[in-house]
Write a protein that holds these residues in place. Sequence first.
Motif, PDB file in Angstrom:
ATOM      1  N   LEU A  11      36.742  37.927  41.960  1.00 28.41           N
ATOM      2  CA  LEU A  11      37.544  37.047  42.815  1.00 28.41           C
ATOM      3  C   LEU A  11      36.833  36.820  44.143  1.00 28.41           C
ATOM      4  N   ALA A  49      43.937  35.271  41.527  1.00 31.61           N
ATOM      5  CA  ALA A  49      43.460  34.891  40.191  1.00 31.61           C
ATOM      6  C   ALA A  49      44.197  33.661  39.666  1.00 31.61           C
ATOM      7  N   ALA A  77      36.850  41.998  39.453  1.00 28.40           N
ATOM      8  CA  ALA A  77      37.457  40.828  38.811  1.00 28.40           C
ATOM      9  C   ALA A  77      36.697  39.544  39.129  1.00 28.40           C
ATOM     10  N   THR A  84      39.612  36.225  47.914  1.00 29.95           N
ATOM     11  CA  THR A  84      40.487  37.255  48.468  1.00 29.95           C
ATOM     12  C   THR A  84      39.677  38.331  49.165  1.00 29.95           C
ATOM     13  N   LEU A 142      45.911  40.221  44.264  1.00 27.66           N
ATOM     14  CA  LEU A 142      44.938  39.951  43.208  1.00 27.66           C
ATOM     15  C   LEU A 142      45.506  39.009  42.154  1.00 27.66           C
ATOM     16  N   LEU A 143      46.755  39.205  41.798  1.00 27.84           N
ATOM     17  CA  LEU A 143      47.402  38.326  40.827  1.00 27.84           C
ATOM     18  C   LEU A 143      47.462  36.897  41.364  1.00 27.84           C
ATOM     19  N   PRO A 159      43.261  29.865  42.496  1.00 30.39           N
ATOM     20  CA  PRO A 159      41.954  29.982  43.160  1.00 30.39           C
ATOM     21  C   PRO A 159      41.767  29.055  44.357  1.00 30.39           C
ATOM     22  N   ALA A 163      39.043  43.579  43.392  1.00 34.40           N
ATOM     23  CA  ALA A 163      38.715  42.163  43.585  1.00 34.40           C
ATOM     24  C   ALA A 163      37.269  41.894  43.195  1.00 34.40           C
TER      25      ALA A 163
END
Length: 95
Positions: free
Chosen positions: A71, A42, A69, A74, A38-39, A45, A66
């Motif tokens: 995103l 983010a 957030a 992912t 996730l890091l 991208p 995910a």
Amino acid sequence: MLHQARALLEGRQTAAVPSSDAEPLVIDLGCGKGDFALLLAAAMPQLRVLGIDANADAVTYASERALAAGLTNTCFRVADAASLEAAPPAASAAP
């Protein structure tokens, strides 16, 4: 192993991870609850990030994180990394 990762991506239920071959793919084996994946997703991208873990609860949690957030690059899948096999080497195109 990459052919199996691609199969995991293609089996996704949503279009969460773009399928363009032009985008680099990062695979996080043993991703747990998805902290690193996730890091990375983010922060970068332009990458597609696939998290793989044998623990279904952890994968569910990572997927929820995910989504929360926002995103879209992912996704997470349940798989045992020890059971993934390497793809056979591609034939050389050299004459």
